[in-house]
Design an enzyme around this catalytic site. Sequence first.
Site, PDB file in Angstrom:
ATOM      1  N   HIS A  71      28.838  23.511  66.624  1.00 51.26           N
ATOM      2  CA  HIS A  71      28.197  24.747  66.144  1.00 51.26           C
ATOM      3  C   HIS A  71      26.960  25.054  66.981  1.00 51.26           C
ATOM      4  CE1 HIS A  71      30.473  25.565  62.541  1.00 51.26           C
ATOM      5  NE2 HIS A  71      30.184  24.421  61.957  1.00 51.26           N
ATOM      6  N   GLY A  87      16.393  45.999  41.378  1.00 52.48           N
ATOM      7  CA  GLY A  87      16.311  45.044  42.466  1.00 52.48           C
ATOM      8  C   GLY A  87      17.048  43.788  42.072  1.00 52.48           C
ATOM      9  N   PRO A  92      17.887  39.899  41.283  1.00 53.94           N
ATOM     10  CA  PRO A  92      17.135  38.964  40.440  1.00 53.94           C
ATOM     11  C   PRO A  92      16.035  38.270  41.242  1.00 53.94           C
ATOM     12  CG  PRO A  92      19.478  38.639  40.144  1.00 53.94           C
ATOM     13  CD  PRO A  92      19.326  39.638  41.248  1.00 53.94           C
ATOM     14  N   GLY A  93      14.885  38.160  40.638  1.00 51.50           N
ATOM     15  CA  GLY A  93      13.806  37.415  41.280  1.00 51.50           C
ATOM     16  C   GLY A  93      12.993  38.199  42.276  1.00 51.50           C
ATOM     17  N   THR A  94      13.225  39.521  42.378  1.00 52.98           N
ATOM     18  CA  THR A  94      12.449  40.293  43.342  1.00 52.98           C
ATOM     19  C   THR A  94      11.117  40.743  42.762  1.00 52.98           C
ATOM     20  OG1 THR A  94      13.920  42.098  42.721  1.00 52.98           O
ATOM     21  CG2 THR A  94      14.234  41.142  44.892  1.00 52.98           C
ATOM     22  N   GLY A  95      10.851  40.398  41.508  1.00 57.95           N
ATOM     23  CA  GLY A  95       9.526  40.683  40.967  1.00 57.95           C
ATOM     24  C   GLY A  95       9.473  41.907  40.067  1.00 57.95           C
ATOM     25  N   LYS A  96      10.587  42.265  39.441  1.00 56.69           N
ATOM     26  CA  LYS A  96      10.598  43.439  38.563  1.00 56.69           C
ATOM     27  C   LYS A  96       9.704  43.206  37.344  1.00 56.69           C
ATOM     28  CE  LYS A  96      15.080  43.188  38.125  1.00 56.69           C
ATOM     29  NZ  LYS A  96      15.394  42.120  39.085  1.00 56.69           N
ATOM     30  N   GLU A 115      28.857  19.393  64.009  1.00 56.67           N
ATOM     31  CA  GLU A 115      27.600  20.151  64.004  1.00 56.67           C
ATOM     32  C   GLU A 115      27.125  20.426  65.432  1.00 56.67           C
ATOM     33  OE1 GLU A 115      26.664  21.547  61.361  1.00 56.67           O
ATOM     34  OE2 GLU A 115      27.972  20.396  60.033  1.00 56.67           O
ATOM     35  N   ASP A 135      33.941  26.609  56.976  1.00 57.30           N
ATOM     36  CA  ASP A 135      33.681  27.475  58.130  1.00 57.30           C
ATOM     37  C   ASP A 135      34.806  28.479  58.286  1.00 57.30           C
ATOM     38  OD1 ASP A 135      31.421  26.082  58.732  1.00 57.30           O
ATOM     39  OD2 ASP A 135      32.399  24.726  60.149  1.00 57.30           O
TER      40      ASP A 135
HETATM   41  P1  ADP Z   1      12.869  39.711  38.219  1.00 59.21           P
HETATM   42  O1  ADP Z   1      12.954  40.761  39.279  1.00 59.21           O
HETATM   43  O2  ADP Z   1      14.140  38.957  38.098  1.00 59.21           O
HETATM   44  O3  ADP Z   1      12.322  40.218  36.938  1.00 59.21           O
HETATM   45  P2  ADP Z   1      10.446  38.240  38.193  1.00 59.21           P
HETATM   46  O4  ADP Z   1       9.506  39.385  38.192  1.00 59.21           O
HETATM   47  O5  ADP Z   1      10.675  37.587  36.888  1.00 59.21           O
HETATM   48  O6  ADP Z   1      11.830  38.675  38.808  1.00 59.21           O
HETATM   49  O7  ADP Z   1       9.957  37.212  39.266  1.00 59.21           O
HETATM   50  C1  ADP Z   1      10.106  35.849  39.080  1.00 59.21           C
HETATM   51  C2  ADP Z   1       8.962  35.110  39.722  1.00 59.21           C
HETATM   52  O8  ADP Z   1       9.020  35.192  41.137  1.00 59.21           O
HETATM   53  C3  ADP Z   1       7.617  35.687  39.358  1.00 59.21           C
HETATM   54  O9  ADP Z   1       7.145  35.109  38.196  1.00 59.21           O
HETATM   55  C4  ADP Z   1       6.764  35.324  40.546  1.00 59.21           C
HETATM   56  O10 ADP Z   1       6.254  34.021  40.399  1.00 59.21           O
HETATM   57  C5  ADP Z   1       7.732  35.317  41.682  1.00 59.21           C
HETATM   58  N1  ADP Z   1       7.665  36.566  42.449  1.00 59.21           N
HETATM   59  C6  ADP Z   1       8.657  37.461  42.600  1.00 59.21           C
HETATM   60  N2  ADP Z   1       8.283  38.480  43.394  1.00 59.21           N
HETATM   61  C7  ADP Z   1       7.011  38.243  43.740  1.00 59.21           C
HETATM   62  C8  ADP Z   1       6.057  38.935  44.549  1.00 59.21           C
HETATM   63  N3  ADP Z   1       6.356  40.077  45.167  1.00 59.21           N
HETATM   64  N4  ADP Z   1       4.844  38.380  44.695  1.00 59.21           N
HETATM   65  C9  ADP Z   1       4.532  37.223  44.091  1.00 59.21           C
HETATM   66  N5  ADP Z   1       5.371  36.532  43.325  1.00 59.21           N
HETATM   67  C10 ADP Z   1       6.606  37.007  43.145  1.00 59.21           C
HETATM   68 ZN    ZN Z   2      30.778  23.641  60.171  1.00 61.87          ZN
HETATM   69 MG    MG Z   3      13.037  39.845  35.086  1.00 62.45          MG
END
Ligand code: ADP
Ligand code: ZN
Ligand code: MG
Length: 611
Positions: free
Chosen positions: A429, A203, A205-209, A426, A501
């Site tokens: 737009h 997933g 980055p930041g999707t909660g892996k 703006e 734009d």
């Molecule tokens: P990565 O997919 O990059 O490993 P992380 O698991 O480290 O992402 O997620 C980073 C932070 O984002 C987590 O510590 C959490 O605080 C927040 N986060 C991401 N997805 C969720 C989720 N589904 N529910 C709650 N918090 C989430």
């Molecule tokens: Zn513009």
């Molecule tokens: Mg991670």
Amino acid sequence: MPKQNLLKKIAYTVLILIVITLLFSLSLSSEKAPQQLSLNQIADKINTGEITQIKVNGPDLAITLKDGSTAVAKKETESGISETLKNLGVSSTAMQSVDFQIQDQSGFEFWMSLLIPTLLPLLVIGFIFWMMFRQAKTGANQALNFGRSNLRLSNSKDRIMFKDVAGLKEAKEELVEVVDFLKNPKKFLDLGARIPRGILLMGQPGTGKTLIARAVAGESGVPFFYISASEFVEMFVGVGASRTRDAFATAKKAAPAILFIDEIDAVGRQRGAGMGGGNDEREQTLNQILVEMDGFDRDTHVIILAATNRPDVLDPALLRPGRFDRRVVLDLPDLNDRESILKIHAEGKKLEKNIDLRKVAVRTPGFSGADLANLMNEAAIIAARRDKKAAGQEELFEASEKIILGPERKSRVISQKEKEITAYHEAGHALVAAALKDADPVHKISIISRGFAGGYTMKLPLEDQHLKTKTQFLADLAMMMGGYASEKFTFDDISTGASNDLKEATNLARQLVMRYGMSDMGPVTFGKTEGLLFLGRELSTEKNYSEKVASEIDDNVHTFLINAYEVAQKILKAQKPALTKIASTLIEKETLEHDEFYELLKPFKIKTISA
Ligand code: ADP
Ligand code: ZN
Ligand code: MG
């Protein structure tokens, strides 16, 4: 750090030595140095009856006088004491009144007196060597430790459960099975089921892996070992493989356990792909991982979780059955999930009672879980900066905009003329968006500069979109042209503010032609994309068409852009009073929210058209 330690130890050693020496010499000198007598004096004193006792210890004579005082003297070793004294004229009667004590030369004292002065320095030197050796040994151990993995065991205190992970329903369903197995492996094994060894979480980055992997450990209550794949690889060759061995061995010892390898693409890239240079070390590490995973048998209750945001570059060998054969995709959260993620992160934050997190969720399409967590935090920071007791809706919106566009730059001085241009830009737009049937509604207009943008018009889809149609794209293009068209129409001039734009519109138009088959050129795609297209990323595009086709593509892109511009122009011309009204309100208020904007437009009764 170790060097400092060594210095410290040496300093201590030297200090201790000085103290010992001082004590030693003090103890020697503290005995009041006894009177020194010559043999002649002794002879005289014996004759006068002043001496009561003489202790003979080799050449040393310890003399006790009648008055109780003591004295020392030396004689030659070869001759006996009585003989010497006789030679000096001591009468035998006088001699008899003296108590002679001949002490054993080979006694303990003798040896000590001989050994201590020679041994002590040796001991001291030995001690110093021992210290240095010990130091060197820890150094050597550290060198050996390079081969040990930096496995981290998550402690049970900050245990994360599935309830702490919002959304990600499918991923959770997959992983519940894993939890089940770790809790009760027998149930599965009795049925002859083979338990997955490796699960790949993929997933953006930041999707909660990382989060969901920790939740699996939390739910199953087994040790959770965490290592980032980049830690396998270091400067030293061969370290990666031995670290891998170590990591797996540690996890096996603690079984049932979870071994989580984060960012596995750091080592798991396709071997021999030639990208990033042929890193032998990385390949060896990858091979070792494969070997370790193949070495698992049915009784190995270790499950390997791995995370990556680049599954497209992973080596196929990793994905083979028996290795990471289960793949769990973590998508960006949809509207509902965004709301529940916000709810989770709202816990522990001071928020005003009446806030509506759903409204925030609506404004944040494309945000990842990490972005949303960040948003809540930013909102709290903004509230604190405003000396508020709790963060309100205002701060939440503000935070979302800050994350999308960068912080407001209110202090940037802009001239009245610039402000006017931005306002009309703006307003252009926004008006085009409002007048198009298929365009997304306008959420907010602002002429406060943010990050690099002079001003911005925020338009958001009513719901999450997974598919987009050509009509929607055309509306988007026209709306993108709205700013440019408005500047041209109002001032008969164009500023640099429209450049971004134009760039985006051109990119979009090119995609319509080359990727989506939405142009007059028909259902063809152009350009071969190297590597799998995954998670919206592509590695490189190869030109696989002729020059003639290239120019045709350019023509079609051009047509799209010109048409969009004309649509925008038409709308602005027809709605000139509305444009002026929006722009002047913007100059006055600087921002217009969704409701204010549509309220403002009501008197003009704008009929929507399609692009
Ligand atoms: P990565 O997919 O990059 O490993 P992380 O698991 O480290 O992402 O997620 C980073 C932070 O984002 C987590 O510590 C959490 O605080 C927040 N986060 C991401 N997805 C969720 C989720 N589904 N529910 C709650 N918090 C989430
Ligand atoms: Zn513009
Ligand atoms: Mg991670």
